[in-house]
Design a protein around this motif. Structure first.
Motif, mmCIF file in Angstrom:
data_model
loop_
_atom_site.group_PDB
_atom_site.id
_atom_site.type_symbol
_atom_site.label_atom_id
_atom_site.label_comp_id
_atom_site.label_asym_id
_atom_site.label_seq_id
_atom_site.Cartn_x
_atom_site.Cartn_y
_atom_site.Cartn_z
ATOM 1 N N VAL A 31 0.814 -1.218 0.000
ATOM 2 C CA VAL A 31 0.000 0.000 0.000
ATOM 3 C C VAL A 31 0.851 1.272 0.000
ATOM 4 O O VAL A 31 0.648 2.164 -0.825
ATOM 5 N N GLN A 32 1.815 1.359 0.921
ATOM 6 C CA GLN A 32 2.560 2.613 1.029
ATOM 7 C C GLN A 32 3.380 2.882 -0.228
ATOM 8 O O GLN A 32 3.434 4.017 -0.710
ATOM 9 N N LYS A 33 3.966 1.843 -0.777
ATOM 10 C CA LYS A 33 4.769 2.015 -2.003
ATOM 11 C C LYS A 33 3.879 2.485 -3.157
ATOM 12 O O LYS A 33 4.237 3.396 -3.902
ATOM 13 N N LEU A 34 2.702 1.869 -3.267
ATOM 14 C CA LEU A 34 1.781 2.255 -4.339
ATOM 15 C C LEU A 34 1.330 3.706 -4.171
ATOM 16 O O LEU A 34 1.322 4.484 -5.132
ATOM 17 N N LEU A 35 0.970 4.090 -2.952
ATOM 18 C CA LEU A 35 0.534 5.467 -2.701
ATOM 19 C C LEU A 35 1.650 6.458 -3.045
ATOM 20 O O LEU A 35 1.401 7.480 -3.683
ATOM 21 N N ASP A 36 2.867 6.148 -2.627
ATOM 22 C CA ASP A 36 3.994 7.047 -2.887
ATOM 23 C C ASP A 36 4.233 7.204 -4.385
ATOM 24 O O ASP A 36 4.482 8.301 -4.874
ATOM 25 N N GLN A 37 4.134 6.102 -5.111
ATOM 26 C CA GLN A 37 4.387 6.182 -6.554
ATOM 27 C C GLN A 37 3.266 6.928 -7.270
ATOM 28 O O GLN A 37 3.512 7.687 -8.193
ATOM 29 N N LEU A 38 2.041 6.716 -6.831
ATOM 30 C CA LEU A 38 0.919 7.430 -7.447
ATOM 31 C C LEU A 38 1.002 8.918 -7.146
ATOM 32 O O LEU A 38 0.737 9.763 -8.004
ATOM 33 N N GLU A 39 1.387 9.241 -5.918
ATOM 34 C CA GLU A 39 1.463 10.643 -5.506
ATOM 35 C C GLU A 39 2.490 11.405 -6.344
ATOM 36 O O GLU A 39 2.343 12.596 -6.596
ATOM 37 N N ALA A 40 3.520 10.689 -6.793
ATOM 38 C CA ALA A 40 4.592 11.333 -7.556
ATOM 39 C C ALA A 40 4.194 11.609 -9.010
ATOM 40 O O ALA A 40 4.898 12.317 -9.720
ATOM 41 N N LEU A 41 3.071 11.066 -9.460
ATOM 42 C CA LEU A 41 2.664 11.243 -10.855
ATOM 43 C C LEU A 41 1.818 12.508 -11.006
ATOM 44 O O LEU A 41 0.819 12.689 -10.304
ATOM 45 N N ALA A 42 2.221 13.363 -11.936
ATOM 46 C CA ALA A 42 1.565 14.666 -12.087
ATOM 47 C C ALA A 42 0.111 14.547 -12.570
ATOM 48 O O ALA A 42 -0.720 15.368 -12.221
ATOM 49 N N HIS A 43 -0.193 13.540 -13.362
ATOM 50 C CA HIS A 43 -1.533 13.445 -13.945
ATOM 51 C C HIS A 43 -2.467 12.533 -13.136
ATOM 52 O O HIS A 43 -3.528 12.146 -13.604
ATOM 53 N N VAL A 44 -2.048 12.190 -11.923
ATOM 54 C CA VAL A 44 -2.864 11.312 -11.077
ATOM 55 C C VAL A 44 -3.104 11.970 -9.724
ATOM 56 O O VAL A 44 -2.193 12.576 -9.157
ATOM 57 N N ASP A 45 -4.327 11.875 -9.238
ATOM 58 C CA ASP A 45 -4.618 12.274 -7.858
ATOM 59 C C ASP A 45 -5.180 11.073 -7.132
ATOM 60 O O ASP A 45 -5.855 10.227 -7.736
ATOM 61 N N ILE A 46 -4.913 10.999 -5.846
ATOM 62 C CA ILE A 46 -5.486 9.909 -5.071
ATOM 63 C C ILE A 46 -6.419 10.475 -4.006
ATOM 64 O O ILE A 46 -6.216 11.574 -3.493
ATOM 65 N N GLY A 47 -7.455 9.706 -3.715
ATOM 66 C CA GLY A 47 -8.444 10.139 -2.743
ATOM 67 C C GLY A 47 -8.968 8.959 -1.939
ATOM 68 O O GLY A 47 -8.549 7.811 -2.142
#
Ligand SMILES: [Mg+2]
Length: 231
Positions: A97-113
């Motif tokens: 989970v944490q690795k996935l969240l960190d990688q998604l957070e680093a992507l400019a065209h993706v937001d997580i909620g």
């Protein structure tokens, strides 16, 4: 490239609380509504906390009102916090989970909620106890933001519009959850849905409910990212 919003469920998906969630909920219920308060026999997984409370009170011939609901929320937060703080129960992030969240957070065209049945204050407590930062999630749809889970995706997208100015786009919204109710709320709103087998429902059940993809857990970061980011 389209902007993508990825909405995570909390319990059974991002983390597990090893009984703290239900334990704190019941203890708070007993404090506010009396010793007969119980969740025995009630459906809990994938449900919104206010609905679970409604049903538990219904069994007692009672109903929530503004005053007892406020008291319940106060005690639930207090009981849950104590269970974590004392070490009696632990909130643990699911594999990957944490690795996935960190990688998604680093992507400019993706937001997580977040899209969850939890109430805001107790949902945040569970995340914090598992070491997951609430700041990583730019929008939140909580358990009291709609009458049913199916009402929550439009709330999340409305907040995304307010927060980031991005038009509501259900097609480029992905919901990640562990129950058939996560799958159902995604499909009811035309969102893609990734189901995880780390919580309540098993693979067969999630596939039969119509999940677009089912994974055992979120630990294969590369494969999960690739699937999430396909448009
Ligand atoms: Mg869940």
């Amino acid at each position: 490239m389209s902007e993508t919003l990825i909405l995570f469920d909390i319990d059974g998906t991002l983390l597990r609380t090893n009984g703290a969630g239900i334990g704190g909920f019941v203890e708070a219920g007993v404090r506010v509504f009396g010793k007969d308060f119980s969740l025995d026999g009630l459906l809990v997984g994938g449900q919104l906390d206010p609905l679970i409370l409604d049903r538990a009170l219904g069994q007692l011939g009672m109903a929530p009102d503004e005053v007892n609901l406020r008291a319940f929320r106060h005690h639930y937060h207090e009981c849950l916090g104590r269970l974590f703080k004392s070490g009696e129960r632990e909130s643990i992030a699911m594999p990957g989970v944490q690795k996935l969240l960190d990688q998604l957070e680093a992507l400019a065209h993706v937001d997580i909620g977040l899209l969850t049945g939890n109430l805001a204050e107790t949902g945040q407590l569970k995340l914090g106890a598992a070491g997951i930062k609430i700041e990583q999630f730019c929008v939140h749809a909580w358990g009291d933001d709609g009458e049913t889970r199916d009402h929550l995706p439009p709330v999340a997208l409305e907040r995304w519009l307010e927060h980031r100015g991005i038009e509501r786009d259900f097609e480029h919204t992905v919901i990640i959850g562990d129950t058939i109710y996560d799958v159902q709320c995604a499909k009811a709103n035309g969102c893609r849905v990734l189901a995880v087998c780390t919580g309540v429902d098993d693979r067969e059940t999630l596939e039969a409910a119509g999940a677009d993809w089912v994974v055992d857990d979120l630990s294969d970061t590369e494969a999960v990212l690739e699937w999430l980011l396909q448009s």
